[in-house]
Design a protein around this motif. Structure first.
Motif, PDB file in Angstrom:
ATOM      1  N   ALA A 148       0.831  -1.208   0.000  1.00 35.55           N
ATOM      2  CA  ALA A 148       0.000   0.000   0.000  1.00 35.55           C
ATOM      3  C   ALA A 148       0.866   1.258   0.000  1.00 35.55           C
ATOM      4  O   ALA A 148       0.558   2.236  -0.694  1.00 35.55           O
ATOM      5  N   ALA A 149       1.955   1.228   0.756  1.00 36.94           N
ATOM      6  CA  ALA A 149       2.851   2.388   0.808  1.00 36.94           C
ATOM      7  C   ALA A 149       3.509   2.621  -0.551  1.00 36.94           C
ATOM      8  O   ALA A 149       3.591   3.758  -1.022  1.00 36.94           O
ATOM      9  N   ARG A 150       3.983   1.547  -1.164  1.00 42.36           N
ATOM     10  CA  ARG A 150       4.639   1.680  -2.469  1.00 42.36           C
ATOM     11  C   ARG A 150       3.679   2.245  -3.516  1.00 42.36           C
ATOM     12  O   ARG A 150       4.082   3.035  -4.372  1.00 42.36           O
ATOM     13  N   GLU A 151       2.415   1.872  -3.444  1.00 46.91           N
ATOM     14  CA  GLU A 151       1.426   2.356  -4.423  1.00 46.91           C
ATOM     15  C   GLU A 151       1.301   3.875  -4.414  1.00 46.91           C
ATOM     16  O   GLU A 151       1.000   4.473  -5.429  1.00 46.91           O
ATOM     17  N   ILE A 152       1.520   4.488  -3.261  1.00 45.79           N
ATOM     18  CA  ILE A 152       1.401   5.948  -3.181  1.00 45.79           C
ATOM     19  C   ILE A 152       2.754   6.635  -3.061  1.00 45.79           C
ATOM     20  O   ILE A 152       2.830   7.831  -2.809  1.00 45.79           O
ATOM     21  N   GLY A 153       3.836   5.849  -3.177  1.00 47.49           N
ATOM     22  CA  GLY A 153       5.165   6.426  -3.107  1.00 47.49           C
ATOM     23  C   GLY A 153       5.624   6.767  -1.705  1.00 47.49           C
ATOM     24  O   GLY A 153       6.509   7.593  -1.520  1.00 47.49           O
ATOM     25  N   PHE A 154       5.059   6.127  -0.721  1.00 43.37           N
ATOM     26  CA  PHE A 154       5.396   6.389   0.682  1.00 43.37           C
ATOM     27  C   PHE A 154       6.543   5.483   1.103  1.00 43.37           C
ATOM     28  O   PHE A 154       6.544   4.288   0.819  1.00 43.37           O
TER      29      PHE A 154
END
Length: 176
Positions: A148-154
């Motif tokens: 989920a973090a990677r999907e938003i660049g977090f």
């Protein structure tokens, strides 16, 4: 289930390692191991583990259950180590700040870190009945959180997960 010799080995850093608090183990050795690690870290970093700080850590290690600050303060008072809230809160702030204790937000309580000095992101299994807390590890960036973090660049830097349920003993007690 992964097994290891608690006297000589550190637990494997995996997501499947079960927490000792909810398993049969040599509790005296467990407590001695954590206290020795804290003493070694403190000596190496010139940290002052006062008698009050050490006693707070010992109290948290006694049962692997989460304790609130006022539970700790009551025990400190019984031991003649102080009765004012700042006594407990200062000790807890120090212990949390140096990674020797974790705060369980869900319970507004504290547990001793079972892996002091190791870089890890804790996952806590919290028994809703007896308040036993087992500490496990997460790997930042792994699993659904990492995805989920990677999907938003977090960029995940720290993860702390609190899972509530019933420990094996309380599950047994709940059976008819």
């Amino acid at each position: 289930m992964l097994e290891y010799n608690i006297a000589t080995e550190s637990p494997p850093m995996t997501k499947t390692h079960p927490g000792l608090a909810m398993q049969a183990h040599d509790h005296a050795d467990c407590v001695a191991r954590v206290l020795a690690q804290v003493e070694e870290i403190s000596a190496g970093e010139s940290l002052n583990v006062t008698p009050v700080r050490r006693r707070v850590l010992e109290l948290l290690l006694e049962s692997h259950a989460a304790l609130g600050a006022y539970d700790i303060l009551r025990r400190l008072d019984e031991d003649g180590l102080g009765s004012q809230p700042p006594v407990a809160y200062r000790a807890l702030d120090f212990l949390v700040g140096h990674g020797f204790v974790h705060k369980i937000e869900r319970l507004n309580a504290f547990v001793a870190c079972m892996h002091p000095g190791e870089g890890h992101d804790p996952v806590f299994m919290i028994c809703r009945s007896c308040r036993a807390v087992a500490e496990n590890h997460a790997v930042p960036g792994d699993g659904a959180i990492g995805e989920a973090a990677r999907e938003i660049g977090f960029a995940v830097e720290r993860v702390m997960v609190e899972v509530e349920g019933l420990c094996p003993a309380c599950q047994q007690d709940a059976r008819p």
